[in-house]
Design a protein around this motif. Structure first.
Motif, short mmCIF file in Angstrom:
data_model
loop_
_atom_site.label_atom_id
_atom_site.label_comp_id
_atom_site.label_asym_id
_atom_site.label_seq_id
_atom_site.Cartn_x
_atom_site.Cartn_y
_atom_site.Cartn_z
N PHE A 268 -11.10 -14.39 -10.44
CA PHE A 268 -11.30 -13.98 -9.05
C PHE A 268 -11.82 -12.55 -9.02
O PHE A 268 -11.14 -11.62 -9.45
N ASN A 269 -13.03 -12.39 -8.51
CA ASN A 269 -13.71 -11.10 -8.50
C ASN A 269 -13.63 -10.46 -7.10
O ASN A 269 -13.27 -11.11 -6.13
N LYS A 270 -13.96 -9.16 -7.05
CA LYS A 270 -14.04 -8.38 -5.81
C LYS A 270 -12.68 -8.25 -5.13
O LYS A 270 -12.58 -8.27 -3.89
N ASP B 87 -15.90 -15.26 -5.84
CA ASP B 87 -15.91 -14.12 -4.93
C ASP B 87 -14.74 -14.28 -3.97
O ASP B 87 -14.84 -14.99 -2.96
N LEU B 88 -13.62 -13.61 -4.26
CA LEU B 88 -12.42 -13.77 -3.44
C LEU B 88 -12.58 -13.12 -2.06
O LEU B 88 -11.83 -13.45 -1.14
N SER B 89 -13.56 -12.25 -1.91
CA SER B 89 -13.76 -11.60 -0.61
C SER B 89 -14.52 -12.49 0.37
O SER B 89 -14.58 -12.18 1.56
N ASN C 224 -5.01 -12.93 1.45
CA ASN C 224 -5.93 -13.74 0.64
C ASN C 224 -5.56 -13.67 -0.83
O ASN C 224 -5.63 -14.67 -1.55
N LEU C 225 -5.17 -12.47 -1.29
CA LEU C 225 -4.80 -12.30 -2.69
C LEU C 225 -3.55 -13.12 -3.02
O LEU C 225 -3.49 -13.80 -4.05
N SER C 226 -2.58 -13.09 -2.12
CA SER C 226 -1.35 -13.86 -2.34
C SER C 226 -1.64 -15.36 -2.35
O SER C 226 -1.07 -16.11 -3.17
#
Length: 583
Positions: free
Chosen positions: A533-535, A502-504, A543-545
């Protein structure tokens, strides 16, 4: 409670004197014992005669004394020392709720004109006394209040618990207690006690009803301990996760208390002062359950429940309760019962009266609950039987896996931290209808579905078995690991893994480490894993980077919004081809 106090008990033929009796003469002890024969009118806080006699004895022994009286006017406890030093243990107090007082008042003497200190008022609140009448004894420099009759008492303070609505004109701690200005003894003696205390309880009852939204919910205090070895971020993340666990179990978190210590206290985890703070907070907010953020020994649970007067459970018991609610299949219920019994067996002698509860809230549910009433040998026999059943389940699943292997169908297990979105991903990829919810441990029973994809190179369909598994959690309880070995073998025996993250979640990096640690501790090393990586629809660019930089081989998707699924399918084909060629 409080600082350990050197005390002794004199067992008389009829009554017991509590507190510090060292150095007292036999005649003084007899005077104290005679206080048990005093009787107060039911409608008066005290009388001048009783108050002056208590004060005379206190002056004679040159020590403060406390006399506890019930609403029938009977003296039920006499102690030498302050209210804190002579207080009644919580388990010996009458049963009462947040809307009631204990039905006991205390007459306490002191040799200074200062109002009662916080330690004394805290002891009053912990016992939920009807009232505390502090008798200020005569001494040099004292000025008698109100011109009353002669005697040992110069003035009094009247203190009592106070609803949060409060009353003006007196010194108070918000929502806890109220202390009157100095008053004459005659003034206090004329107080209509019954009318006064009934009005006070009516105010508490109104406040209690106003905040009691759901009486079926456990009202919970969380307690977190940060030791020197623990990172602050990990500590904060752990408390946030504990709150989610309580919510998942159906409880309501009222307050979170924290303490920092070099190491846990061996008897009560937190320090003595913090134990009193927890007990006072439980009384103030009406909590009926205290949950600690770590494992507790049976002795620690027993000590805490005796001092707090409410149920105490740890993180492991909370997780077991959630599993008891979630288990649907026979295999799941079997494994939950085994985990509960193995966890609770050493605690049979540690929980005392608490073991007689049957389904009374968090930590009391589950198929193994009624067995806790049996003796140790009966539970051990039950555990042995359940272990045999789990072994049979293990053998059955092993045969099923062998059949799939003979058919040369590759298997992939979905693993990851709880609530990472594994079940949602399984539903999207295989059109399954597995239960999903934004809850911890929404999935407990493993589910296997066929997933057919087309190999882009050969244009041939490729069948893969996808298995949804129970979510992991930081410091997965040992009782669950052992009991769920039949289920966890679905992970260790799979050809490959999809590690869903859960990347969030703010602690996604820590969750990855926790899952990897659990996988590394399995008896059989699992197959290669593809991290997913979900969500990503709920994630900011930073965070994505960071995730892309830390895990360049990862796949980034949103299962709920069906983003990135084609890339995931292609990477899954590559993973399956790699493991099948390797075999």
């Amino acid at each position: 409670m409080g600082t350990p106090f050197r005390c002794a008990r004199i067992e008389a033929v009829i009554e017991t004197i509590y507190g510090n009796l060292q150095g007292l003469k036999a005649s003084q002890l007899r005077q104290l014992q005679r206080l048990y024969h005093q009787r107060l009118p039911g409608d008066r806080l005290t009388t001048s005669e009783v108050a002056q006699r208590v004060a005379a004895i206190s002056t004679d022994i040159d020590q403060p004394i406390c006399v506890y009286v019930n609403r029938r006017g009977q003296v039920i406890r006499v102690g030498v020392g302050t209210v804190r030093q002579t207080q009644i243990p919580p388990l010996e107090l009458p049963r009462y709720g947040a809307e009631r007082l204990s039905g006991i008042r205390c007459l306490a003497t002191q040799f200074t004109e200062e109002p009662p200190g916080e330690a004394v008022l805290t002891a009053m609140a912990l016992q939920r006394l009807d009232a505390l009448v502090t008798l200020v004894l005569s001494g040099q420099g004292f000025e008698r209040r109100g011109g009353g009759a002669s005697g040992y008492v110069t003035a009094t303070y009247l203190a009592h618990l106070q609803p949060e609505s409060g009353e003006p004109g007196a010194e108070r701690s918000p929502g806890t207690w109220l202390v009157s200005p100095l008053r004459s003894l005659e003034d206090v003696c004329q107080e209509d006690f019954l009318d006064w205390v009934e009005g006070l309880e009516t105010a508490f009852r109104r406040e209690f009803v106003a905040r009691q939204v759901d009486t079926d919910q456990d009202r919970v205090l969380l307690v977190g301990l940060k030791t020197d070895q623990m990172e602050m971020q990990r500590f904060q993340d752990g408390l946030a996760e504990l709150e989610r666990l309580v919510d998942t179990a159906g409880g309501e978190v009222l307050q979170t208390l924290r303490q920092r210590r070099p190491r846990p206290h061996p008897q009560t985890v937190v320090g003595t002062g913090k134990v009193e703070e927890i007990a006072l907070a439980a009384q103030t907010v009406g909590a009926n359950l205290v949950v600690f953020d770590r494992g507790l020994s049976p002795a620690q649970v027993r000590n805490l429940e005796m001092q707090l007067g409410v149920r105490v459970i740890d993180r492991t018991e909370l997780i077991l309760d959630i599993f008891a609610q979630r288990a649907q299949s026979g295999a799941g219920k079997l494994q939950v019962e085994l985990a509960q019994l193995e966890y609770r067996l050493p605690r049979l002698t540690g929980r005392g009266q608490a073991m007689s509860r049957l389904g009374g809230g968090i930590g009391t549910r589950g198929p193994g609950e009624t067995k806790l009433e049996s003796d140790r040998r009966a539970i051990q026999r039950r555990i042995a039987h359940l272990q045999q059943e789990v072994n049979h389940l293990q053998a059955h699943r092993a045969r099923m896996r062998q059949q799939r292997q003979h058919q040369q169908v590759p298997s992939v297990a979905l693993v990851g931290y709880t609530n990472a979105g594994k079940s949602t991903l399984l539903n999207v990829l295989t059109q399954a209808e597995v239960y999903t919810a934004d809850q911890l441990f929404a999935t407990l029973d493993p589910t296997t579905r066929r997933f057919i994809v087309t190999d882009p190179m050969t244009r041939k369909p490729l069948t893969v078995l996808l298995t949804d598994t129970v979510g992991f959690i930081h410091e997965l309880p040992a009782a669950l690991v052992d009991a769920f070995r039949a289920t966890l073998e679905e992970v260790s025996e799979a050809d490959a893994l999809l590690h869903v993250v859960d990347l969030s979640h703010p602690a996604w990096l820590s969750q990855i480490r926790s899952v990897m640690q659990i996988l590394s501790e399995m008896p059989i090393t699992p197959g290669p894993a593809l991290i997913v990586f979900n969500k990503i629809d709920q994630v900011d660019g930073d965070n994505l980077s960071l995730a892309q930089e830390e895990y360049p081989q990862g796949v980034f998707i949103s299962a709920s919004d069906r983003l990135g699924l084609e890339t995931l399918r292609q990477r899954l084909i590559q993973l399956v081809q790699y493991v099948t060629q390797d075999n």
